[in-house]
Design an enzyme around this catalytic site. Structure first.
Site, mmCIF file in Angstrom:
data_model
loop_
_atom_site.group_PDB
_atom_site.id
_atom_site.type_symbol
_atom_site.label_atom_id
_atom_site.label_comp_id
_atom_site.label_asym_id
_atom_site.label_seq_id
_atom_site.Cartn_x
_atom_site.Cartn_y
_atom_site.Cartn_z
ATOM 1 N N GLU A 64 29.064 14.182 20.936
ATOM 2 C CA GLU A 64 28.668 15.591 21.052
ATOM 3 C C GLU A 64 27.336 15.888 20.364
ATOM 4 O O GLU A 64 27.163 15.660 19.166
ATOM 5 C CB GLU A 64 29.745 16.506 20.469
ATOM 6 C CG GLU A 64 29.432 17.990 20.669
ATOM 7 C CD GLU A 64 30.588 18.918 20.369
ATOM 8 O OE1 GLU A 64 30.426 20.140 20.531
ATOM 9 O OE2 GLU A 64 31.670 18.421 19.975
ATOM 10 N N LYS B 160 34.386 21.374 24.933
ATOM 11 C CA LYS B 160 35.676 22.050 24.818
ATOM 12 C C LYS B 160 36.482 21.738 26.061
ATOM 13 O O LYS B 160 36.089 22.108 27.175
ATOM 14 C CB LYS B 160 35.514 23.564 24.657
ATOM 15 C CG LYS B 160 35.393 24.018 23.219
ATOM 16 C CD LYS B 160 36.648 23.713 22.447
ATOM 17 C CE LYS B 160 36.392 23.729 20.953
ATOM 18 N NZ LYS B 160 37.371 22.898 20.253
#
Length: 438
Positions: free
Chosen positions: A234, A252
């Site tokens: 990420e 997410k």
């Protein structure tokens, strides 16, 4: 007063494997390896050691990145900011093991361009002679030895800090708080810890992760008695100082991979179509738009990509991309201060989510903080420290701690969220203890 390193000496040499070079430096002071998988998000890997300036210490909650504004850390600096340093205004929490902020400046560094298949030797100094000498030092690190063998699993155990039921109860409590209107989402984590066997080293974990499970923002960093191993996919922030462009890519939504190709593809399609996961992702996209707007020129923040599937060796993720153009006076420190901690690992509203997290978790330390590199132009690349283990050497033994979390929303089911954390920790667990159960 410390003089900034303003003079740069760079030259290109033939390609070699950054992991091989990093292995040769693994025990040196300040050993650093920012190891990319060489994919579309990870063109460069960086290897260095022997920093000439180090800052380790607590921060003031109102200005957590004040030390990064010092002239000596304006460029060529690697930093690690703990989650708790950014969350403290909401929580008051402080790790007993890890400092809030660690900074190290590297006069000599090697950059590995995975696309061009070249190694950039970089030296920095107060004048041309010092920069050239630093480049010669970096060139001396290059090795053409074979890739190190994959070591045996180095950890003796992988022990949960709390029973599974405690996590289910935490999820249920957050769902109830959401129903009561207290917040919209909170990222709740569970933790594991253990020790490495005699002779085991944190870099062994990095070597095991590199075997078919490398990530765009993999990292190994060792300073003194502390070490960090990260396999993060990420991106928190990418900031180009020359044009002011900033990008963030919050993750997410997660599904575990399946060995059967048909079922695996179906899982990816299910994730992309999931109303729950899309809503969870969208909340964080909105939060990151708001955070970036604190540093961006009005009207420049926009969502470039929404709800894309990113497939990794053990999981599928739902990822979105938000960009902006910062105001002319904004520095890397300003940008970090405006946005830290990352919204994807806190929740919405961020301040209240961090308070709820603190009600269920002890201090996180480096996990879900950020590891970042400030480049020679003052630009920034910062990862979110998920899929990360922190190590402390005490009495001759390396002890580690690692966590995995899940975003809890109104329709979250405690057992499903527990299983999501199990999927997320799988690669790191297997790197530590092998193919054993949790």
């Amino acid at each position: 007063m410390t003089v900034p390193l303003r003079v740069l000496h760079a030259r290109d040499l033939p390609w070699c494997d950054p992991l091989v070079v990093a292995a040769g430096l693994r025990d040196r002071d300040g050993a650093l390896a920012l190891l990319s998988d060489g994919g579309p998000l990870g063109r460069w890997s960086w290897v260095a050691c022997d920093p000439d300036r180090i800052h380790i210490g607590p921060v003031e909650p109102a200005h957590p990145f004040a030390a990064l504004r010092r002239p000596e850390f304006a460029t060529a600096t690697v930093g690690l900011v703990s989650y708790d340093a950014g969350a403290r205004p909401a929580t008051g929490a402080r790790s007993e093991v890890w400092p809030d902020l660690m900074l190290a400046r590297y006069p000599a560094m090697l950059g590995f361009d995975h696309q061009a298949r070249r190694v950039r030797v970089i030296g920095r100094g107060v004048d041309a002679a010092a920069a050239g000498a630093a480049a010669d030092v970096a060139a001396g690190w290059l090795q053409t030895t074979p890739r190190p063998p994959v070591p045996d699993a180095p950890a003796l155990a992988f022990t949960p800090e709390a029973p599974d039921q405690a996590y289910r109860a935490a999820v249920a409590d957050v769902v109830a708080r959401i129903a009561a209107g207290e917040l919209f989402q909170a990222n709740i984590a569970r933790a594991w810890r253990g020790t490495l066997a005699p002779g085991g080293e944190p870099f062994d974990v990095m070597l095991r992760l590199a075997r078919g499970r490398a990530a765009a923002y993999g990292a190994y960093w060792r300073l003194g008695s502390r070490a960090l191993v990260s396999n993060s996919p990420e991106l928190f922030l990418a900031f180009e100082a020359r044009n002011g462009r900033v990008e963030t890519r919050p993750i997410k939504g997660t599904r575990s991979r399946d060995a059967d190709a048909v079922r695996d593809a179906a899982l990816a399609r299910d994730l992309q179509a999931s109303a729950k996961d899309r809503a969870e992702n969208l909340m964080i996209v909105d939060l990151m738009r708001n955070d970036l707007s604190r540093a961006a020129r009005p009207g420049t923040v926009r969502v470039e990509r929404l709800f894309e599937i990113e497939t990794l060796p053990t999981v599928h993720h739902l990822v979105s991309t938000v960009t902006g153009v910062v105001r002319p006076e904004v520095s890397a420190a300003d940008l970090l201060e405006a946005t830290f901690p990352p919204g994807s690992i806190t929740g919405a509203p961020k301040h209240q989510a961090m308070k709820v997290i603190a009600a269920h978790e002890p201090p996180r330390g480096p996990w879900c903080g950020s590891l970042f590199l400030v480049d020679d132009e003052g630009g920034l690349t910062a990862s979110v420290l998920i899929r990360t283990a922190s190590f402390e050497r005490k009495d001759g033994v390396w002890r580690y701690r690692t966590l995995a979390g899940a975003g809890i929303v109104a329709d979250s089911e405690p057992e499903a969220e527990l299983q999501e954390t199990t999927a997320k920790i799988r690669a790191l667990r297997e790197a530590l203890i092998g193919d054993q159960g949790v």
